[in-house]
Design an enzyme around this catalytic site. Structure first.
Site: not given
Ligand code: NOJ
Length: 497
Positions: A337, A153, A335, A404, A108, A197-198
């Protein structure tokens, strides 16, 4: 007093779910089949501004991130820029070598809009930019790796910011024209597209809190406008793909949403938190009723009235847009985390107005959670499993790709914490699949250490380290790269690290 009680209560709840003393807290128990389905895909991700460098080479126009790092250097911890970054523009072959070593099925990466259209507009079309990504795509395919292409992005062409960027509804047309260019040039070979993205994060940070470009302080108003336009731009691109390209290209188009799970014993609080985060984009796209979540529409309208406004800061979508947006994605990219415990706010949060104020929840982390180098990043694998089950139940088991998931540290090659993070989160994904969740793929962030936005190069997420002080920018595998390769090869999660 009440706060202390709450923290103790939360702590005791968490300790029941957390591993025993001799284990890391960054672990997750296995449930069910130990193997991923044979068609499950594994990949890694990057983004143009974070790795490419070559910021003004071969006709590329400036993006808002070029402007931000050049003109507001104090906004970046180590005052660095993405001017050279990992120099992937010139060194894609080094990235390709790493991808081959990992044996990933998917890569990706994102396309820099201002390489294709230096001003953001079709009139500035740049053949050299188009050729560059043709080369990347061809090399990936020649090596049996499927490209998954993110169209946007964070790096908006700077010229488009002059007209307001994502706060201007014209952005919908600009984005559709750009996306059409991508489908026309690459759609014969690219079968997996991520439009945005996000969007929640870039709208909040860039158009609300002003800590990302374009640094607009429009919390609770302009960030909502940015989200509204982003959602419409995404859906419009999806509809163009379906009507003009799908019949000959047969690809899938999705969106990558920033997400976290909200933990609480009170399901109403969980639901509230989830609607205000994931639901902002996921509800209009994937729910049965469409439109923004009811709770947001009602509460934000009420808050707006109280503030003396003549219109809600988040008007619901019109019938026409609801219809265009509902179902406008073949998969949801998640995404994921980290997660938080949530409780109703004791006192109003954030500025008035703001998303925080509307959200009206306090977020709490547990001191036992392992923490990455990024301040916000705690290892909470149960949140991964829970969010996947939430999506299964709330959005009719829509296809999910983890677009992600990753862990940050200082960059040690012997990155055991990253391995624990990877292991526990993939276990959470596998458990969710075993429980009927429609998860088709997992993508680790990131292939290589790169420019981590406001953290510059001080925080590293890569499976490969990049020698930033050498002109050749050599890539070196970390211990986690070897572990991920074993996961991919065996389609299971090795116990021995
Ligand atoms: C999400 C983002 O899409 C990416 O650009 C970023 O580096 C990571 N989170 C980590 O923070």
């Amino acid at each position: 007093m009440l706060l202390v009680f709450l923290i103790l209560l939360v702590g005791s709840v968490i300790s029941q779910c957390i591993a025993t003393k001799d284990q890391t807290t960054c672990s997750h128990p296995a449930k069910g089949n130990p193997k991923f389905p044979s068609n499950f895909t594994f990949g890694v991700a990057t983004a143009a501004y974070q790795i490419e460098g070559a910021w003004n080479i071969d006709g590329k126009g400036p993006s808002i991130w070029d402007d931000f790092t050049h003109n507001y250097p104090h906004m970046i911890d180590d005052r660095t820029t993405g001017d050279i970054a990992a120099d992937s523009y010139h060194r894609f072959n080094q990235d390709l070598k790493a991808l081959k070593e990992l044996k990933v099925t998917h890569y990706r990466f994102s396309i820099s809009w201002s390489r294709i259209y230096p001003t953001g507009d079709i009139s500035s079309r740049n053949q050299k930019g188009i050729d560059y990504y043709n080369g990347v795509i061809d090399k990936l395919l020649a090596n049996g790796i499927q490209p998954m292409v993110t169209m946007f992005h964070f790096d908006l062409p700077f010229e488009l910011q002059k007209i307001g960027g994502l706060a201007n509804p014209l952005i919908i047309n600009y984005f559709v024209t750009y996306a059409t260019e991508l489908f026309e040039n690459y759609g014969d070979r690219v079968k997996s597209w991520v439009t945005l993205n996000e969007p929640l994060l870039y709208c909040k940070s860039g158009y609300g809190e002003a800590n990302y470009p374009p640094q607009i302080e429009g919390a609770g108003i302009i960030d909502y406008l940015c989200m509204d336009h982003s959602l419409k731009a995404h859906a419009a691109v999806y509809r163009v793909y379906k009507s003009r390209f799908y019949n000959r290209q047969h690809g899938k188009v999705g969106i990558a949403l920033d997400s976290q799970f909200s933990l609480s014993n009170d399901s109403a609080v969980v639901n509230r938190a989830m609607q205000y985060n994931l639901g902002f984009f996921a509800h209009p796209l994937f729910s049965k009723s469409g439109g923004y979540p009811k709770i947001l529409v009602e509460e934000i309208a009420e808050n707006s009235l109280k503030e003396g406004r003549i219109e809600s800061r988040l008007p619901d979508l019109s019938g026409k847009w609801k219809h265009i947006i509902k179902g406008a994605a073949d998969f949801v990219g998640i995404n994921y985390y980290t997660s938080r415990y949530v409780v109703r706010a004791k006192t109003p949060n954030g500025k008035n107005p703001s998303l925080e104020r509307d959200y009206d929840l306090d977020e709490i982390s547990d001191p036992k959670w392992t923490r990455g180098l990024s301040r916000w990043l705690y290892c909470v694998p149960e949140g991964m499993e829970s969010i996947l089950k939430f999506i299964r139940d709330e959005y009719d088991n829509v296809e999910v790709i983890i677009t992600e998931n990753g862990y940050s540290d200082k960059g040690d090659l012997n990155d055991l914490d990253r391995i624990h993070y990877l292991k526990s989160h993939l276990q959470a994904v596998l458990n969710a699949i075993n429980d009927g969740c429609n998860v088709r793929g997992y993508i680790y962030w990131s292939l290589i250490d790169n420019f981590e936005w406001q953290r510059g190069y001080s925080v590293k997420f890569g499976l490969y380290s990049v020698n930033m002080s050498s002109p050749a920018k050599e890539r070196t595998p970390k211990k986690s790269a070897e572990y991920y390769r074993r996961i991919i090869e065996t389609h299971s999660i090795p116990d021995d690290i």
